[in-house]
Design an enzyme around this catalytic site. Structure first.
Site, mmCIF file in Angstrom:
data_model
loop_
_atom_site.group_PDB
_atom_site.id
_atom_site.type_symbol
_atom_site.label_atom_id
_atom_site.label_comp_id
_atom_site.label_asym_id
_atom_site.label_seq_id
_atom_site.Cartn_x
_atom_site.Cartn_y
_atom_site.Cartn_z
ATOM 1 C CB CYS A 115 -0.759 0.001 1.281
ATOM 2 S SG CYS A 115 -2.046 -1.457 1.158
ATOM 3 C CG HIS A 249 -3.165 3.410 1.838
ATOM 4 N ND1 HIS A 249 -3.756 3.008 0.481
ATOM 5 C CD2 HIS A 249 -3.295 2.331 2.574
ATOM 6 C CE1 HIS A 249 -3.988 2.063 0.681
ATOM 7 N NE2 HIS A 249 -3.964 1.491 1.906
ATOM 8 C CG ASN A 279 -6.707 -0.853 1.100
ATOM 9 O OD1 ASN A 279 -6.201 -0.154 0.153
ATOM 10 N ND2 ASN A 279 -6.339 -1.107 2.277
HETATM 11 N N1 ACO Z 1 -19.292 -7.992 8.154
HETATM 12 C C1 ACO Z 1 -19.990 -8.290 9.319
HETATM 13 N N2 ACO Z 1 -19.209 -8.617 10.602
HETATM 14 C C2 ACO Z 1 -17.974 -8.844 10.373
HETATM 15 C C3 ACO Z 1 -17.331 -8.443 9.384
HETATM 16 C C4 ACO Z 1 -18.154 -8.070 7.978
HETATM 17 N N3 ACO Z 1 -17.461 -7.896 6.818
HETATM 18 N N4 ACO Z 1 -16.010 -8.705 9.303
HETATM 19 C C5 ACO Z 1 -15.861 -9.048 10.638
HETATM 20 N N5 ACO Z 1 -16.983 -9.063 11.211
HETATM 21 C C6 ACO Z 1 -17.402 -9.361 12.668
HETATM 22 C C7 ACO Z 1 -16.519 -10.205 13.356
HETATM 23 O O1 ACO Z 1 -16.472 -11.621 13.083
HETATM 24 C C8 ACO Z 1 -16.494 -9.862 14.894
HETATM 25 O O2 ACO Z 1 -17.440 -10.596 15.137
HETATM 26 P P1 ACO Z 1 -17.510 -11.330 16.794
HETATM 27 O O3 ACO Z 1 -17.432 -10.236 17.719
HETATM 28 O O4 ACO Z 1 -18.962 -11.931 16.845
HETATM 29 O O5 ACO Z 1 -16.492 -11.993 16.915
HETATM 30 C C9 ACO Z 1 -16.860 -8.491 14.788
HETATM 31 O O6 ACO Z 1 -17.206 -8.128 13.512
HETATM 32 C C10 ACO Z 1 -15.950 -7.503 14.942
HETATM 33 O O7 ACO Z 1 -14.482 -7.817 14.587
HETATM 34 P P2 ACO Z 1 -13.370 -7.359 14.622
HETATM 35 O O8 ACO Z 1 -12.126 -7.912 13.764
HETATM 36 O O9 ACO Z 1 -12.833 -6.991 15.901
HETATM 37 O O10 ACO Z 1 -13.699 -5.858 14.039
HETATM 38 P P3 ACO Z 1 -12.945 -4.375 14.106
HETATM 39 O O11 ACO Z 1 -13.568 -3.568 14.713
HETATM 40 O O12 ACO Z 1 -11.319 -4.591 14.443
HETATM 41 O O13 ACO Z 1 -12.690 -4.000 12.770
HETATM 42 C C11 ACO Z 1 -11.479 -3.932 10.502
HETATM 43 C C12 ACO Z 1 -12.290 -4.844 11.628
HETATM 44 C C13 ACO Z 1 -12.350 -3.157 9.725
HETATM 45 C C14 ACO Z 1 -10.743 -4.855 9.467
HETATM 46 C C15 ACO Z 1 -10.402 -3.100 11.269
HETATM 47 O O14 ACO Z 1 -9.703 -3.807 12.310
HETATM 48 C C16 ACO Z 1 -9.689 -2.320 10.413
HETATM 49 O O15 ACO Z 1 -9.854 -1.192 9.862
HETATM 50 N N6 ACO Z 1 -8.228 -2.471 10.367
HETATM 51 C C17 ACO Z 1 -7.316 -1.942 9.612
HETATM 52 C C18 ACO Z 1 -7.009 -2.943 8.406
HETATM 53 C C19 ACO Z 1 -6.987 -2.333 7.181
HETATM 54 O O16 ACO Z 1 -7.432 -0.998 7.037
HETATM 55 N N7 ACO Z 1 -6.249 -2.742 6.358
HETATM 56 C C20 ACO Z 1 -6.207 -2.600 5.109
HETATM 57 C C21 ACO Z 1 -4.891 -3.135 4.553
HETATM 58 S S1 ACO Z 1 -3.631 -2.290 5.178
HETATM 59 C C22 ACO Z 1 -3.421 -0.858 5.073
HETATM 60 O O17 ACO Z 1 -3.736 -0.501 3.891
HETATM 61 C C23 ACO Z 1 -3.050 0.064 5.990
#
Ligand code: ACO
Length: 322
Positions: A115, A249, A279
Site C-alpha cells: 500500500c 492512503h 482500499n
Molecule cells: N461484516 C460483518 N461482520 C464482520 C465482518 C464483516 N465484513 N468482518 C468481521 N465481522 C465481525 C467479526 O466476526 C466480529 O464478530 P464477533 O464479535 O462476533 O467475533 C466483529 O465483526 C468484530 O470484528 P473485529 O475484527 O474485531 O472488527 P474491528 O472493529 O477490528 O474492525 C477492521 C475490523 C475493519 C478490519 C479493522 O480492524 C480495520 O480497519 N483494520 C485495519 C485494516 C486495514 O485497513 N487494512 C488495510 C490493509 S493495510 C493498509 O492498507 C494500511
C-alpha cells in the site's frame, strides 16, 4: 543555476467500469452496509471484469496523466509502477505499460511496497529526477486486489477494490518552490505476519490470498505512521498549519481521521475517497490526487502531504508543493 526539483505536471486515473456497493457484497458474504460503513467508511468499490487488468488500468491512468500534462510517449524516460498484483510474475508491469503507451526509451520497472508503493515510487523517481538521471517520470499505482482477496473471508474481502492512478513528474529548476520538497520512508519486516499473501512463485507456486490481522494493522497504522509525516515536515522546515491538503492512503476512514487528529491536521484538509474506491493499495493515493486535482481542490502552489502504510510493514510520506 538553481537546483532541480520534481514537479507534478499531470495526474490521471482509471477505474474498472463496475462499482460494487456494500449491499451487493452482502448478497455474497455475511455482512451489511452498516457494519462496513461504520468500521471503514467504505460504501462501494470498483471491481475489475475479466478484460480489465492491472496493465490495462495502469495504462489508462498513465495515458490520462500524459494528456493532462500535454505530453506524449516521446517525452517520458522513466516509468515506475507500484503494484502487488502484476498481471504476470514477469516482465514488470511497468514495461507492459511502457509498451502499451508506445514509450521506446528510458527505463521501466516495478516497485513493491504494497500500500505504500506509490509513496516509495514518487520518492524513487524524485531521486532520478533531481540528480539529472531522468527528465520526466510516470509514476503509476495500479492494482487488482479483487484477484488476491479470499472471497470467502468477510473480514478482508469487503475492504479492497481495483483501480489505477498516475502522475507525471518533470525535473525543473526550482521555480517558485514547486516540486517534491521532502520524503521519509520506513520498513520493518518483523511485522510480516500481520499482513501478507500466503502464496507466491518462490514458495507455493500459486498467487495466494491476502491474510490480515485487522486489529494489529489498525493499531500500528494509527500509532506509527505519524513518524514519517513528522519527519517529512521537519526535513522541509514546514508544519501541519501550512498544509493545504492531506492525501493519505485510503484504507479506512477511522485510521485516516485518527492520524490527522494526532498530527493536528484539520479534518477539512483531508482528501477522502475510501467511501467510493475502497482500499486500492498502491493505487489509492494517485486516484485520490486525481480526484482532488480534477474537482479543483488541489491547485498549483498548494502544499500536499501524501502518506501510506502497507504490508511489510512499509510506510512513508512525501511533501509536495503542487
Ligand atoms: N461484516 C460483518 N461482520 C464482520 C465482518 C464483516 N465484513 N468482518 C468481521 N465481522 C465481525 C467479526 O466476526 C466480529 O464478530 P464477533 O464479535 O462476533 O467475533 C466483529 O465483526 C468484530 O470484528 P473485529 O475484527 O474485531 O472488527 P474491528 O472493529 O477490528 O474492525 C477492521 C475490523 C475493519 C478490519 C479493522 O480492524 C480495520 O480497519 N483494520 C485495519 C485494516 C486495514 O485497513 N487494512 C488495510 C490493509 S493495510 C493498509 O492498507 C494500511
Amino acid at each position: 543555476m538553481s537546483a532541480l526539483r520534481s514537479v507534478v505536471v499531470g495526474t490521471g486515473s482509471c477505474l474498472p467500469e463496475r462499482a460494487v456497493t456494500n449491499a451487493m457484497l452482502a448478497e455474497r458474504v455475511e455482512t451489511s452496509d452498516e457494519w462496513i460503513v461504520q468500521r471503514t467508511g467504505i460504501r462501494q468499490r470498483h471491481i475489475a471484469a475479466d478484460h480489465e487488468t492491472t496493465v490495462s488500468l495502469g495504462t489508462g491512468a498513465a495515458r490520462a496523466a500524459l494528456d493532462a500534462a500535454g505530453l506524449g510517449p516521446a517525452d517520458i524516460d522513466l516509468v515506475i509502477c507500484a503494484t502487488s498484483t502484476p498481471d504476470h510474475t514477469f516482465p514488470a508491469t511497468a514495461t507492459e505499460i511502457q509498451a502499451a503507451l508506445g514509450i521506446g526509451q528510458g527505463a521501466a520497472f516495478d516497485l513493491q511496497a504494497v500500500c505504500a508503493g506509490f509513496v516509495f515510487g514518487v520518492t524513487t523517481a524524485d531521486k532520478f529526477l533531481v540528480t539529472g538521471a531522468a527528465k520526466r517520470a510516470l509514476v503509476i499505482g495500479a492494482e487488482t486486489f479483487s484477484r488476491i482477496v479470499d472471497w470467502e473471508d468477510r473480514t478482508t474481502c469487503v475492504l479492497f477494490g481495483d483501480g489505477a492512478g498516475a502522475v507525471v513528474l518533470e525535473a525543473r529548476e526550482d521555480e517558485a518552490g514547486r516540486g517534491v520538497l521532502s520524503s521519509s520512508l520506513r520498513s520493518d519486516g518483523r511485522h510480516r505476519d500481520k499482513l501478507y499473501v500466503d502464496g507466491g512463485p518462490g514458495s507455493t507456486g500459486t498467487v495466494g490470498h491476502l491474510r490480515m490481522e485487522g486489529k494489529e494493522v489498525f493499531r500500528f497504522a494509527v500509532g506509527q505512521v505519524t513518524d514519517v509525516i513528522a519527519d517529512a515536515f521537519a526535513r522541509a522546515g514546514l508544519g501541519a498549519a501550512e498544509l493545504d491538503w492531506f492525501v493519505p492512503h485510503q484504507a479506512n476512514r477511522r485510521i485516516i481521521e485518527a492520524s490527522a487528529d494526532k498530527l493536528g491536521i484539520a479534518r477539512e484538509k483531508i482528501v477522502l475517497t475510501v467511501d467510493r474506491h475502497g482500499n486500492t493499495s498502491a493505487a489509492s493515493i494517485p486516484l485520490a490526487l486525481d480526484v482532488a486535482v480534477r474537482d479543483g481542490r488541489i491547485k498549483v502552489g498548494d502544499l500536499v502531504m501524501i502518506e501510506a502504510i502497507g504490508g511489510g510493514f512499509s510506510w512513508g510520506a512525501a511533501l509536495i508543493r503542487w
